[in-house]
Scaffold this active site. Structure first.
Site, PDB file in Angstrom:
ATOM      1  N   HIS A  47      29.158  53.376 -27.009  1.00  0.00           N
ATOM      2  CA  HIS A  47      28.329  52.445 -26.252  1.00  0.00           C
ATOM      3  C   HIS A  47      27.249  51.846 -27.141  1.00  0.00           C
ATOM      4  O   HIS A  47      26.831  52.466 -28.106  1.00  0.00           O
ATOM      5  CB  HIS A  47      27.632  53.150 -25.083  1.00  0.00           C
ATOM      6  CG  HIS A  47      28.552  53.858 -24.166  1.00  0.00           C
ATOM      7  ND1 HIS A  47      28.661  55.229 -24.148  1.00  0.00           N
ATOM      8  CD2 HIS A  47      29.430  53.398 -23.250  1.00  0.00           C
ATOM      9  CE1 HIS A  47      29.563  55.585 -23.239  1.00  0.00           C
ATOM     10  NE2 HIS A  47      30.050  54.488 -22.688  1.00  0.00           N
ATOM     11  N   HIS A  80      29.145  50.044 -14.793  1.00  0.00           N
ATOM     12  CA  HIS A  80      29.747  50.621 -15.988  1.00  0.00           C
ATOM     13  C   HIS A  80      31.269  50.543 -15.890  1.00  0.00           C
ATOM     14  O   HIS A  80      31.832  50.592 -14.812  1.00  0.00           O
ATOM     15  CB  HIS A  80      29.323  52.089 -16.140  1.00  0.00           C
ATOM     16  CG  HIS A  80      29.969  52.782 -17.288  1.00  0.00           C
ATOM     17  ND1 HIS A  80      29.581  52.549 -18.580  1.00  0.00           N
ATOM     18  CD2 HIS A  80      30.985  53.664 -17.348  1.00  0.00           C
ATOM     19  CE1 HIS A  80      30.331  53.272 -19.392  1.00  0.00           C
ATOM     20  NE2 HIS A  80      31.192  53.970 -18.661  1.00  0.00           N
ATOM     21  N   HIS A 119      29.026  46.098 -17.940  1.00  0.00           N
ATOM     22  CA  HIS A 119      27.817  45.756 -18.696  1.00  0.00           C
ATOM     23  C   HIS A 119      28.100  45.613 -20.195  1.00  0.00           C
ATOM     24  O   HIS A 119      29.115  46.075 -20.709  1.00  0.00           O
ATOM     25  CB  HIS A 119      26.657  46.696 -18.382  1.00  0.00           C
ATOM     26  CG  HIS A 119      26.797  48.126 -18.772  1.00  0.00           C
ATOM     27  ND1 HIS A 119      26.807  48.559 -20.066  1.00  0.00           N
ATOM     28  CD2 HIS A 119      26.868  49.238 -18.006  1.00  0.00           C
ATOM     29  CE1 HIS A 119      26.876  49.867 -20.100  1.00  0.00           C
ATOM     30  NE2 HIS A 119      26.925  50.306 -18.853  1.00  0.00           N
ATOM     31  N   ASP A 147      29.139  48.539 -22.850  1.00  0.00           N
ATOM     32  CA  ASP A 147      30.398  49.277 -22.734  1.00  0.00           C
ATOM     33  C   ASP A 147      31.361  48.917 -23.855  1.00  0.00           C
ATOM     34  O   ASP A 147      31.715  47.756 -24.037  1.00  0.00           O
ATOM     35  CB  ASP A 147      31.082  48.981 -21.399  1.00  0.00           C
ATOM     36  CG  ASP A 147      30.405  49.637 -20.229  1.00  0.00           C
ATOM     37  OD1 ASP A 147      29.810  50.706 -20.429  1.00  0.00           O
ATOM     38  OD2 ASP A 147      30.489  49.089 -19.126  1.00  0.00           O
ATOM     39  N   HIS A 151      29.571  59.264 -28.378  1.00  0.00           N
ATOM     40  CA  HIS A 151      29.288  60.392 -27.495  1.00  0.00           C
ATOM     41  C   HIS A 151      30.208  61.575 -27.776  1.00  0.00           C
ATOM     42  O   HIS A 151      31.239  61.445 -28.423  1.00  0.00           O
ATOM     43  CB  HIS A 151      29.417  59.952 -26.036  1.00  0.00           C
ATOM     44  CG  HIS A 151      28.298  59.073 -25.590  1.00  0.00           C
ATOM     45  ND1 HIS A 151      27.118  59.567 -25.081  1.00  0.00           N
ATOM     46  CD2 HIS A 151      28.171  57.722 -25.608  1.00  0.00           C
ATOM     47  CE1 HIS A 151      26.314  58.561 -24.791  1.00  0.00           C
ATOM     48  NE2 HIS A 151      26.935  57.423 -25.095  1.00  0.00           N
ATOM     49  N   ARG A 198      25.069  62.809 -27.340  1.00  0.00           N
ATOM     50  CA  ARG A 198      25.123  61.728 -28.334  1.00  0.00           C
ATOM     51  C   ARG A 198      25.343  62.327 -29.702  1.00  0.00           C
ATOM     52  O   ARG A 198      24.452  62.922 -30.276  1.00  0.00           O
ATOM     53  CB  ARG A 198      23.825  60.920 -28.244  1.00  0.00           C
ATOM     54  CG  ARG A 198      23.632  60.319 -26.862  1.00  0.00           C
ATOM     55  CD  ARG A 198      22.269  59.682 -26.668  1.00  0.00           C
ATOM     56  NE  ARG A 198      22.132  59.223 -25.292  1.00  0.00           N
ATOM     57  CZ  ARG A 198      21.193  58.369 -24.890  1.00  0.00           C
ATOM     58  NH1 ARG A 198      20.312  57.891 -25.756  1.00  0.00           N
ATOM     59  NH2 ARG A 198      21.149  58.000 -23.631  1.00  0.00           N
TER      60      ARG A 198
END
Length: 173
Positions: free
Chosen positions: A71, A97, A105, A108, A147, A164
């Protein structure tokens, strides 16, 4: 004589303008991803203007095999050990999302597939992204995050992608 000088000057200016445009004036941005949250994930991202928008090429290494959510986050700050300083997903238009939804958005990116050797690549183009124009759609000054887990592509606001693992600030190249 004056007219031929004026015509010659105009031709020279047009030739110079054409030469500059032929050199390529497209804009570029980059990010160097550094490990966060105790992971060994690193990588790089390059953004380039193309005819139909902005193209992202993302390369990751040192990660665990499988799918990992990727992201763009709203704040270009990766200083926190867990990359929480990068803020939430970049969502200037307040959309839901999920890259599977055409109304998703701007932050993404979907998932990046990491192979058994710990490496993976992702390439995509978004027509709404901008580089260096200072608008709400400008990628510069944001952060790109890899992620720990797979993005489920539906959960709001962040796809349930976990911690993250890597973070990089997007800067002009």
């Amino acid at each position: 004589m004056k007219n031929s000088f004026a015509i010659s000057s105009r031709i020279t200016l047009l030739a110079a303008a054409f030469a500059l445009s032929a050199c390529g004036t497209s804009k570029h941005a980059i990010a160097t991803l550094e490990s966060r949250s105790g992971s060994s994930t690193t990588g790089s991202a390059e953004f380039s203007e193309v005819d139909d928008g902005v193209k992202l090429t993302l390369e990751v290494q040192g990660s665990t095999p499988g799918l990992h959510g990727a992201h763009i986050h709203e704040t270009g700050d990766c200083s926190a050990a867990d990359a929480s300083s990068a803020g939430a997903h970049w969502n200037p238009t307040s959309k839901d999302h999920g890259p599977a939804d055409p109304n998703h958005h701007l932050g993404d990116l979907g998932n990046i597939q990491i192979n058994d050797d710990g490496k993976g690549t992702l390439s995509l183009t978004k027509s709404a992204w901008k580089i260096g124009d200072g608008s709400a759609e400008d990628v510069i000054g944001r952060a790109i995050i890899i992620h720990a887990s797979e993005d489920d592509l539906v959960s709001n606001p962040a796809g349930n992608a976990g911690g993250r693992f890597a973070c990089g600030v997007i800067v002009a190249k």
